[in-house]
Design a protein around this motif. Structure first.
Motif, PDB file in Angstrom:
ATOM      1  N   GLU A 300      12.522   6.345  49.984  1.00  0.00           N
ATOM      2  CA  GLU A 300      11.824   7.625  49.824  1.00  0.00           C
ATOM      3  C   GLU A 300      10.352   7.412  49.507  1.00  0.00           C
ATOM      4  O   GLU A 300       9.485   8.095  50.071  1.00  0.00           O
ATOM      5  N   CYS A 301      10.075   6.480  48.616  1.00  0.00           N
ATOM      6  CA  CYS A 301       8.688   6.213  48.229  1.00  0.00           C
ATOM      7  C   CYS A 301       7.874   5.721  49.424  1.00  0.00           C
ATOM      8  O   CYS A 301       6.743   6.161  49.644  1.00  0.00           O
ATOM      9  N   ALA A 302       8.447   4.814  50.227  1.00  0.00           N
ATOM     10  CA  ALA A 302       7.742   4.286  51.400  1.00  0.00           C
ATOM     11  C   ALA A 302       7.453   5.401  52.401  1.00  0.00           C
ATOM     12  O   ALA A 302       6.343   5.494  52.950  1.00  0.00           O
ATOM     13  N   ALA A 303       8.435   6.264  52.654  1.00  0.00           N
ATOM     14  CA  ALA A 303       8.257   7.349  53.618  1.00  0.00           C
ATOM     15  C   ALA A 303       7.226   8.360  53.129  1.00  0.00           C
ATOM     16  O   ALA A 303       6.346   8.800  53.883  1.00  0.00           O
ATOM     17  N   GLU A 304       7.318   8.727  51.849  1.00  0.00           N
ATOM     18  CA  GLU A 304       6.386   9.703  51.287  1.00  0.00           C
ATOM     19  C   GLU A 304       4.965   9.153  51.273  1.00  0.00           C
ATOM     20  O   GLU A 304       3.996   9.869  51.557  1.00  0.00           O
ATOM     21  N   LEU A 305       4.829   7.871  50.947  1.00  0.00           N
ATOM     22  CA  LEU A 305       3.512   7.240  50.936  1.00  0.00           C
ATOM     23  C   LEU A 305       2.929   7.200  52.343  1.00  0.00           C
ATOM     24  O   LEU A 305       1.734   7.459  52.547  1.00  0.00           O
ATOM     25  N   LEU A 306       3.769   6.893  53.319  1.00  0.00           N
ATOM     26  CA  LEU A 306       3.294   6.875  54.704  1.00  0.00           C
ATOM     27  C   LEU A 306       2.814   8.270  55.120  1.00  0.00           C
ATOM     28  O   LEU A 306       1.767   8.404  55.774  1.00  0.00           O
ATOM     29  N   LEU A 307       3.539   9.313  54.744  1.00  0.00           N
ATOM     30  CA  LEU A 307       3.127  10.684  55.068  1.00  0.00           C
ATOM     31  C   LEU A 307       1.767  11.008  54.459  1.00  0.00           C
ATOM     32  O   LEU A 307       0.922  11.644  55.101  1.00  0.00           O
ATOM     33  N   ARG A 308       1.552  10.550  53.257  1.00  0.00           N
ATOM     34  CA  ARG A 308       0.246  10.756  52.621  1.00  0.00           C
ATOM     35  C   ARG A 308      -0.856  10.056  53.409  1.00  0.00           C
ATOM     36  O   ARG A 308      -1.929  10.629  53.634  1.00  0.00           O
ATOM     37  N   ARG A 309      -0.593   8.829  53.807  1.00  0.00           N
ATOM     38  CA  ARG A 309      -1.622   8.088  54.555  1.00  0.00           C
ATOM     39  C   ARG A 309      -1.876   8.732  55.919  1.00  0.00           C
ATOM     40  O   ARG A 309      -3.024   8.812  56.381  1.00  0.00           O
ATOM     41  N   LEU A 310      -0.814   9.199  56.573  1.00  0.00           N
ATOM     42  CA  LEU A 310      -0.979   9.875  57.860  1.00  0.00           C
ATOM     43  C   LEU A 310      -1.814  11.140  57.714  1.00  0.00           C
ATOM     44  O   LEU A 310      -2.506  11.564  58.646  1.00  0.00           O
TER      45      LEU A 310
END
Length: 334
Positions: A300-310
């Protein structure tokens, strides 16, 4: 751990429309006037940031994310992937999952494949990814999230478990119950997680003023067979150790197979701590004491962090999220 909310699904639920209709509207396509009114009303009520997770994304997004892991047979990796997919799907993203079979050469080739498929971002459990490839991806504004292990000299965000303290706590559990000759089955010496777990083993010995016998340290390859082989080696060295800590799931499985084959009574003859699979821990008799990594939180943390970067949020880049593990006590420690 940060939270990303609300989601497209929340907007759909409040508006009474399908996720597809909401997604269509957020991506700039026309919808029926009454649907537009319902969607905008839901967005306002939820304080949903359209710009942050939809319209703010570049118009040339493919809405796909690449996920690159060492092996589809690795339960730890695939379990993380399932949680990554669940979060990304809420925001309309599909995933392309690639297995590089433990080969750095194949890892680099699969990375090129994902870049050529114009993946919007990549989540990777790295082995030997080229520094140049990472740099080129970041220059093209393709964010990369490294999970389970960092990449040296790479400006990438990292989400991982606190491997050193996971090992420290497991071995300390054995020490405080009177064990002094504690064996450890480590992973490959060139893998970050194996290095950190060994570091925890060494540090707790130092903190308790205990000498480390190098013969009590064995190295596997994170595979079932190596756990089996290393465990049999300990058993054949009768009396060398009175407890063994195994540092990943597959090797734990192999070690349990060796214990059963050699008719070793746990914990009467040997105390045992395994790693990473609560289901295995409850199936084996006696129930195993086991280190449990925060698999759901990592995904979850990896996916949420990626969404922030996107979305263009570069706060604290490159960030490191080091998540706590737990030691679940069974009945395998004397």
């Amino acid at each position: 751990m940060f939270q990303i909310a609300p989601t497209i699904k929340d907007v759909a639920r409040l508006s009474g429309l399908s996720t597809a209709t909401v997604s269509k509207y957020l991506n700039g396509f026309s919808v029926k006037e009454q649907n537009r009114i319902k969607i905008e009303s839901a967005i306002k009520s939820l304080n949903f940031s359209v710009n942050s997770l939809a319209r703010g994304l570049k118009t040339n997004r493919t809405m796909t994310v690449g996920v690159l892991i060492p092996s589809l047979e690795n339960i730890f990796a695939t379990s993380i992937v399932s949680h990554i997919e669940r979060v990304l799907q809420e925001y309309g993203y599909s995933t392309i999952i690639c297995d590089y079979n433990g080969s750095a050469k194949l890892e680099n080739a699969k990375f090129d494949f994902l870049m050529n498929r114009f993946a919007d971002g990549i989540i990777i459990m790295p082995l030997g990814l080229s520094e140049e490839k990472v740099r080129n991806a970041l220059e093209k504004d393709v964010p990369i999230i490294s999970i389970d292990r960092p990449m040296k000299n790479r400006e990438c965000d990292v989400v991982l478990a606190d491997n050193m303290n996971a090992s420290y706590n497991a071995v300390e559990h054995l020490i405080t119950r009177g064990h002094r000759e504690i064996g450890i089955i480590c992973g490959p010496q060139d893998i970050y997680t194996a290095q950190e777990r060994l570091k925890g083993y060494l540090r707790v010995h130092e903190d308790y003023g205990m000498q480390v016998d190098e013969k009590n340290i064995k190295y596997g390859d994170y595979g079932i067979q190596s756990g089996y082989d290393m465990m049999k080696s300990f058993i054949k060295e009768s009396g060398r150790v009175d407890a063994v800590f195994v540092t990943n799931y597959e090797m734990t499985l192999g070690a349990v197979m060796a214990i059963n084959e050699m008719n070793i009574r746990i914990p009467d003859e040997l105390s045992f701590i395994g790693f990473d699979n609560q289901h295995l821990a409850t199936v084996v008799k006696p129930n195993l004491t086991i280190v449990v990594q925060p698999i759901r939180q990592i995904g979850e943390c990896a996916a949420e962090l990626l969404l922030r970067r996107l979305n263009g949020d570069k706060t604290n880049h490159p960030a490191v999220y080091r998540l706590k593990t737990e030691l679940h006590e069974g009945h395998s420690v004397r």
